[in-house]
Scaffold this motif. Structure first.
Motif, PDB file in Angstrom:
ATOM      1  N   LYS A 477      54.955  32.684  27.365  1.00  0.00           N
ATOM      2  CA  LYS A 477      53.668  33.382  27.515  1.00  0.00           C
ATOM      3  C   LYS A 477      53.717  34.366  28.695  1.00  0.00           C
ATOM      4  O   LYS A 477      53.182  35.472  28.623  1.00  0.00           O
ATOM      5  CB  LYS A 477      52.549  32.363  27.710  1.00  0.00           C
ATOM      6  N   ASN A 478      54.372  33.938  29.779  1.00  0.00           N
ATOM      7  CA  ASN A 478      54.411  34.787  30.976  1.00  0.00           C
ATOM      8  C   ASN A 478      55.332  36.001  30.816  1.00  0.00           C
ATOM      9  O   ASN A 478      55.159  37.007  31.504  1.00  0.00           O
ATOM     10  CB  ASN A 478      54.871  33.962  32.191  1.00  0.00           C
ATOM     11  N   MET A 479      56.299  35.896  29.892  1.00  0.00           N
ATOM     12  CA  MET A 479      57.204  37.040  29.698  1.00  0.00           C
ATOM     13  C   MET A 479      56.671  38.009  28.643  1.00  0.00           C
ATOM     14  O   MET A 479      57.343  38.985  28.294  1.00  0.00           O
ATOM     15  CB  MET A 479      58.595  36.558  29.296  1.00  0.00           C
ATOM     16  N   GLN A 620      37.872  39.912  21.557  1.00  0.00           N
ATOM     17  CA  GLN A 620      37.793  40.202  22.990  1.00  0.00           C
ATOM     18  C   GLN A 620      39.212  40.237  23.552  1.00  0.00           C
ATOM     19  O   GLN A 620      40.125  39.618  22.985  1.00  0.00           O
ATOM     20  CB  GLN A 620      36.983  39.125  23.724  1.00  0.00           C
ATOM     21  N   LEU A 621      39.385  40.951  24.651  1.00  0.00           N
ATOM     22  CA  LEU A 621      40.675  40.901  25.340  1.00  0.00           C
ATOM     23  C   LEU A 621      40.837  39.532  25.977  1.00  0.00           C
ATOM     24  O   LEU A 621      39.877  38.973  26.528  1.00  0.00           O
ATOM     25  CB  LEU A 621      40.764  41.986  26.411  1.00  0.00           C
ATOM     26  N   ASN A 622      42.038  38.996  25.882  1.00  0.00           N
ATOM     27  CA  ASN A 622      42.287  37.667  26.447  1.00  0.00           C
ATOM     28  C   ASN A 622      42.655  37.801  27.926  1.00  0.00           C
ATOM     29  O   ASN A 622      43.608  38.500  28.282  1.00  0.00           O
ATOM     30  CB  ASN A 622      43.422  36.987  25.688  1.00  0.00           C
ATOM     31  N   THR A 623      41.867  37.150  28.766  1.00  0.00           N
ATOM     32  CA  THR A 623      42.172  37.166  30.202  1.00  0.00           C
ATOM     33  C   THR A 623      42.156  35.736  30.728  1.00  0.00           C
ATOM     34  O   THR A 623      41.156  35.045  30.556  1.00  0.00           O
ATOM     35  CB  THR A 623      41.132  38.003  30.965  1.00  0.00           C
ATOM     36  N   PRO A 624      43.228  35.275  31.390  1.00  0.00           N
ATOM     37  CA  PRO A 624      44.481  36.006  31.621  1.00  0.00           C
ATOM     38  C   PRO A 624      45.254  36.191  30.306  1.00  0.00           C
ATOM     39  O   PRO A 624      44.979  35.486  29.338  1.00  0.00           O
ATOM     40  CB  PRO A 624      45.234  35.100  32.587  1.00  0.00           C
ATOM     41  N   ILE A 646      65.519  42.275  17.934  1.00  0.00           N
ATOM     42  CA  ILE A 646      64.398  41.572  18.573  1.00  0.00           C
ATOM     43  C   ILE A 646      64.889  40.263  19.187  1.00  0.00           C
ATOM     44  O   ILE A 646      64.495  39.890  20.303  1.00  0.00           O
ATOM     45  CB  ILE A 646      63.279  41.304  17.550  1.00  0.00           C
ATOM     46  N   GLN A 647      65.782  39.575  18.479  1.00  0.00           N
ATOM     47  CA  GLN A 647      66.325  38.308  18.989  1.00  0.00           C
ATOM     48  C   GLN A 647      67.127  38.536  20.265  1.00  0.00           C
ATOM     49  O   GLN A 647      67.022  37.757  21.229  1.00  0.00           O
ATOM     50  CB  GLN A 647      67.207  37.653  17.924  1.00  0.00           C
ATOM     51  N   ASN A 648      67.911  39.575  20.297  1.00  0.00           N
ATOM     52  CA  ASN A 648      68.690  39.881  21.501  1.00  0.00           C
ATOM     53  C   ASN A 648      67.777  40.145  22.699  1.00  0.00           C
ATOM     54  O   ASN A 648      68.062  39.715  23.823  1.00  0.00           O
ATOM     55  CB  ASN A 648      69.590  41.099  21.254  1.00  0.00           C
ATOM     56  N   THR A 649      66.668  40.846  22.426  1.00  0.00           N
ATOM     57  CA  THR A 649      65.709  41.120  23.505  1.00  0.00           C
ATOM     58  C   THR A 649      65.093  39.815  24.000  1.00  0.00           C
ATOM     59  O   THR A 649      64.918  39.613  25.214  1.00  0.00           O
ATOM     60  CB  THR A 649      64.597  42.063  22.996  1.00  0.00           C
ATOM     61  N   TRP A 650      64.753  38.928  23.075  1.00  0.00           N
ATOM     62  CA  TRP A 650      64.172  37.618  23.437  1.00  0.00           C
ATOM     63  C   TRP A 650      65.129  36.858  24.356  1.00  0.00           C
ATOM     64  O   TRP A 650      64.731  36.346  25.412  1.00  0.00           O
ATOM     65  CB  TRP A 650      63.876  36.832  22.162  1.00  0.00           C
ATOM     66  N   HIS A 651      66.397  36.751  23.935  1.00  0.00           N
ATOM     67  CA  HIS A 651      67.360  35.956  24.703  1.00  0.00           C
ATOM     68  C   HIS A 651      67.709  36.604  26.036  1.00  0.00           C
ATOM     69  O   HIS A 651      68.097  35.900  26.981  1.00  0.00           O
ATOM     70  CB  HIS A 651      68.628  35.719  23.875  1.00  0.00           C
ATOM     71  N   SER A 652      67.566  37.915  26.125  1.00  0.00           N
ATOM     72  CA  SER A 652      67.823  38.559  27.414  1.00  0.00           C
ATOM     73  C   SER A 652      66.755  38.191  28.441  1.00  0.00           C
ATOM     74  O   SER A 652      67.012  38.206  29.654  1.00  0.00           O
ATOM     75  CB  SER A 652      67.883  40.077  27.238  1.00  0.00           C
ATOM     76  N   LEU A 653      65.558  37.842  27.964  1.00  0.00           N
ATOM     77  CA  LEU A 653      64.456  37.478  28.859  1.00  0.00           C
ATOM     78  C   LEU A 653      64.230  35.973  28.934  1.00  0.00           C
ATOM     79  O   LEU A 653      63.620  35.475  29.878  1.00  0.00           O
ATOM     80  CB  LEU A 653      63.156  38.149  28.382  1.00  0.00           C
ATOM     81  N   ASN A 654      64.700  35.240  27.916  1.00  0.00           N
ATOM     82  CA  ASN A 654      64.391  33.810  27.825  1.00  0.00           C
ATOM     83  C   ASN A 654      65.573  33.094  27.181  1.00  0.00           C
ATOM     84  O   ASN A 654      65.610  32.890  25.963  1.00  0.00           O
ATOM     85  CB  ASN A 654      63.111  33.625  26.988  1.00  0.00           C
ATOM     86  N   ARG A 655      66.544  32.701  28.002  1.00  0.00           N
ATOM     87  CA  ARG A 655      67.757  32.075  27.479  1.00  0.00           C
ATOM     88  C   ARG A 655      67.577  30.598  27.137  1.00  0.00           C
ATOM     89  O   ARG A 655      68.360  30.035  26.373  1.00  0.00           O
ATOM     90  CB  ARG A 655      68.890  32.210  28.502  1.00  0.00           C
TER      91      ARG A 655
END
Length: 804
Positions: A477-479, A620-624, A646-655
């Motif tokens: 969620k944070n990424m 509505q916009l979700n905050t946070p 898309i998978q490569n991008t995911w794993h680059s941020l979340n291994r």
């Protein structure tokens, strides 16, 4: 053995009819036996809620968190209460286990629930590890199915191991494994694969904040186990006073009322009054349809038996005459022919058992069940054996009495003839067969048309090439922001957005809004989704008036702005969508009123499946910005390459977490699984019914050709062509089929029109359906008749006339 073709057709027809009947019977018995294996089944009831004063709510199987325990404390007759909460903010949950060597196992699992400590004391589960009585007594405990335990721990014991569960509903927490269960091979409306303790996660904190509120947040499935001998009706009679005392003031302040009711555990699955239960409920209408198909298929098979047997009567007339001359009485002849009939029906029964075993895997695949036929089903097998004997007696009764009534002198002189009543009966039976076949053909076509309509209907948003990526853990969620930014740089991605819910899945968030000059008493319930600035653009949901959320207005849009659909504008009482823009809406909760400014109105779209009308909906916009799902709209072309990127991008941020995805169009279509199964079943049994009916028509054509063999010979000698003889023999039968079509068409229209009423959006039954059905039925009949007609027409006329 002497009449191999006749015997084969007769036994095969009856065995196919019995097979169809047996398969559908197994299905119906499965549907009507949900939760019967539970030890306390007779005393367990689900507590439901009926909303009064909210137009878009009816009966629901949910209650507030504190309802069950409060009722148990103040109402007599309740022995135990328990709650079950689905992980309603997600379609799959992330489970992770870190082994001692540092290796991590991660997997997404479906069908997870939160349950009270009393759950396994009320419901029967087959534990292979742990104690069901105490399994969920402590916070942060989890009970797994043996399949999940094997995935995570291999052949090791699962008990007392710690796994990390990432849930959008319950947060990120560690859970201690306190039990493993092996699913019982019996149908249940609770299809859970794992249970987490209700206490110990985010939901526990949410429940504590409710402080015994019995009016709002109807999110939980509550079950009451009554004391033996307690009267559920008397208990229900005390609910109104209970609600007035413990929730009356809060309900009055909110602006609606509600009534509680009980549903017996065994009746939950087929209770069509209460929608959106733990699992999709069954349909008694579908069971009646399938039961009718089973019954009529068996009747068609029995009718075939009668027609095929009487078709051979002229060949056996001499046998009957000689037997009577030699002293046989009518009773002995009746017993002879009934004996033959029963023998054939028993052979058909044995063949039906073999067919059923062979066809069960395919039928299970179509029906979505796990049906089986074993020695444990001895009562079903015995019942069908008895049914086959009875079918043999009934089906053979007419031929038996008909053949045994021949006058030996007339028969042996060659003056055998049929009475008008015998001919009329046979023709009537053929008409009846084809009435059933035509009804099934029309039903198959209408169901197929409706399913095609559901697949191709304009949903009001772009469903194709939309990839759904679950965001389960806090890390995922944070990424979100970085992940979205990276995706938008890729050439294969058209757009990307995020939300709490996506179209087609359960959306439990709602608010009661009212306009300026009104209060909560006049408020209207509006379903809500909480999204980012690109969600609507990603799905291509169009604005009618005003604007959508946008990055340029982010700071402004996070403070009390809302977007509504057309239906919400009408429901709230605005004169038009244009007038609603820049108007104020209000919402009161716990004595505090919140204000919202309408910045835009979007076109209506189907956020739920087409069974349901479009209701009031808002964004509505979700905050946070903590979202449950990313929606990625990819460009048409190489989908595999886009997914890999898309998978490569995911794993680059979340291994540490696996990449998982699904397609929006396929997820939306899952809402029609029941209809797809019905379509497949009806279609297959329609083909079978037509084949059996054609056997009956074949029998009657054979009989007619035999009766008119000398007439045909005379016509051929006098110069009649093969074509004219075929036409002569065929026209009478085509008349019968035509009569069947005329009778069946309005019946089929009534049945299918009623079925279509279950959809808020549906196709119409075109006259073209009946034209096509008529032509197809006549063509099938003509092909069936032509075989015997041509055979009779090309036979040597000299051979047929030489005995005159």
């Amino acid at each position: 053995m002497k009449n191999k073709v006749f015997s084969f057709i007769n036994i095969l027809g009856l065995s196919v009819g019995l097979t169809c009947c047996l398969l559908i019977t197994l299905y119906i018995l499965n549907e009507t036996s949900y939760d019967e294996y539970q030890k306390n089944a007779d005393n367990i009831y689900q507590l439901g809620t009926e909303f009064i004063g909210l137009g878009n709510f009816k009966k629901m199987p949910n209650t507030p968190a504190a309802m069950g325990e409060t009722m148990k404390a103040v109402l007599p007759g309740i022995e135990q209460s328990t709650r079950l909460a689905p992980l309603y903010s997600e379609d799959k949950t992330l489970l992770q286990y870190n082994e001692k060597d540092g290796e991590s196992k991660s997997l997404y699992e479906t069908k997870g629930y939160l349950a009270d400590s009393t759950f396994f004391r009320m419901f029967t589960y087959n534990f292979t590890e742990g104690n069901p009585t105490t399994a969920l007594s402590n916070p942060n405990t989890i009970v797994l199915s043996d399949e999940i335990a094997k995935k995570l721990f291999g052949n090791q014991a699962a008990l007392n191991k710690v796994i990390h569960v990432s849930s959008s509903t319950n947060g990120d927490h560690d859970f201690l494994v306190t039990g493993v269960f092996k699913p019982i091979n019996k149908p249940s409306h609770i299809d859970a694969r794992f249970f987490m303790s209700m206490m110990g996660g985010d939901i526990a904190d949410f429940i504590k904040r409710q402080q015994g509120d019995l009016a709002s947040n109807n999110l939980y499935f509550t079950y009451l186990q009554l004391k033996p001998g307690s009267d559920p009706k008397k208990l229900e009679g005390k609910f109104p006073a209970f609600m007035e005392q413990y929730a009356g003031k809060k309900l009055q302040a909110i602006g609606f009322n509600k009534r509680q009711f009980l549903v017996p555990l065994k009746k939950i699955h087929l209770n069509e009054d209460v929608k959106n239960n733990i699992t999709p409920g069954g349909s008694t209408t579908y069971l009646y349809i399938l039961g009718s198909i089973a019954l009529f298929t068996l009747i068609i098979a029995c009718i075939n038996f009668m027609n095929l047997a009487t078709a051979r009567s002229s060949r056996r007339s001499s046998e009957v005459g000689i037997r009577k001359v030699l002293g046989a009485n009518k009773k002995s002849l009746v017993m002879q022919f009934l004996g033959e009939s029963v023998l054939m029906s028993v052979l058909a029964f044995l063949l039906a058992i073999v067919f059923t075993e062979l066809l069960l895997p395919a039928f299970n695949s179509v029906s979505g069940k796990a049906l089986s036929l074993s020695l444990d089903d001895i009562l079903i097998i015995a019942g069908f054996f008895l049914l086959s004997v009875i079918a043999g007696l009934i089906a053979g009764s007419y031929p038996a009495f008909y053949l045994s009534s021949f006058k030996p002198v007339k028969v042996l002189k060659g003056k055998f003839s049929n009475s008008f009543s015998a001919v009329a009966l046979r023709k009537g039976l053929v008409i009846f067969q084809f009435i059933i076949s035509v009804v099934l053909i029309v039903s198959s076509v209408v169901i197929a048309n409706q399913m095609q309509y559901l697949r191709s209907a304009d949903l009001g948003f772009d469903k194709d090439h939309q990839i759904i990526i679950p965001l389960r853990s806090n890390n995922a969620k944070n990424m979100y922001a970085a992940f979205k930014d990276e995706l938008l740089k890729q050439a294969v991605v058209k757009n990307a957005g995020a939300s709490l819910y996506y179209p087609g899945i359960a959306n439990v968030a709602d608010n009661i809004f009212f306009k300026d000059g009104e209060d909560m008493q006049q408020g209207k319930d509006v379903k809500m989704n909480y999204i980012d600035t690109r969600y609507l653009q990603t799905l291509n949901i169009k604005p009618l008036y005003g604007r959508l959320f946008a990055d340029d207005y982010y700071a402004q849009d996070t403070t009390g702005t809302i977007i509504l659909n057309e239906t919400a504008v009408k429901t709230l009482g605005f004169a038009s969508a244009q007038q609603a823009v820049n108007q104020k809406l209000h919402f009161t909760f716990n004595g505090k009123t919140y204000d919202f400014n309408i910045i835009g109105v979007v076109k209506d779209f189907h956020y739920e499946d087409l069974h349901l009308p479009i209701g009031p909906y808002g964004f509505q916009l979700n905050t946070p910005p903590l979202y449950n799902y990313m929606i990625v709209h990819i460009k048409p072309g190489n989908i595999s390459a886009a997914l890999q990127s898309i998978q490569n991008t995911w794993h680059s941020l979340n291994r540490s977490e696996p990449f998982d995805y699904s397609f929006l169009d396929k997820e939306f279509q899952k809402n029609y699984d029941a209809e797809n199964r019905l379509s497949a079943i009806v279609g297959e049994f329609t083909v079978i019914a037509i084949l059996i009916s054609c056997l009956g028509l074949f029998g009657l054509a054979t009989f007619s050709a035999e009766q008119r063999i000398k007439e045909i010979g005379v016509r051929r000698v006098l110069g009649a062509s093969v074509t004219s003889v075929v036409a002569l023999l065929s026209k009478d039968f085509l008349k019968l089929v035509g009569i069947a079509v005329i009778i069946a068409s309005p019946i089929a229209w009534l049945i299918m029109n009623k079925w279509l009423q279950s959809f808020a959006y549906r196709t119409s039954i075109s006259w073209f359906v009946f034209v096509i059905t008529t032509l197809v039925t006549l063509l099938i009949a003509l092909i069936t008749i032509s075989f015997q007609a041509i055979r009779a027409a090309i036979a040597n006329p000299v051979k047929n006339l030489r005995t005159e």
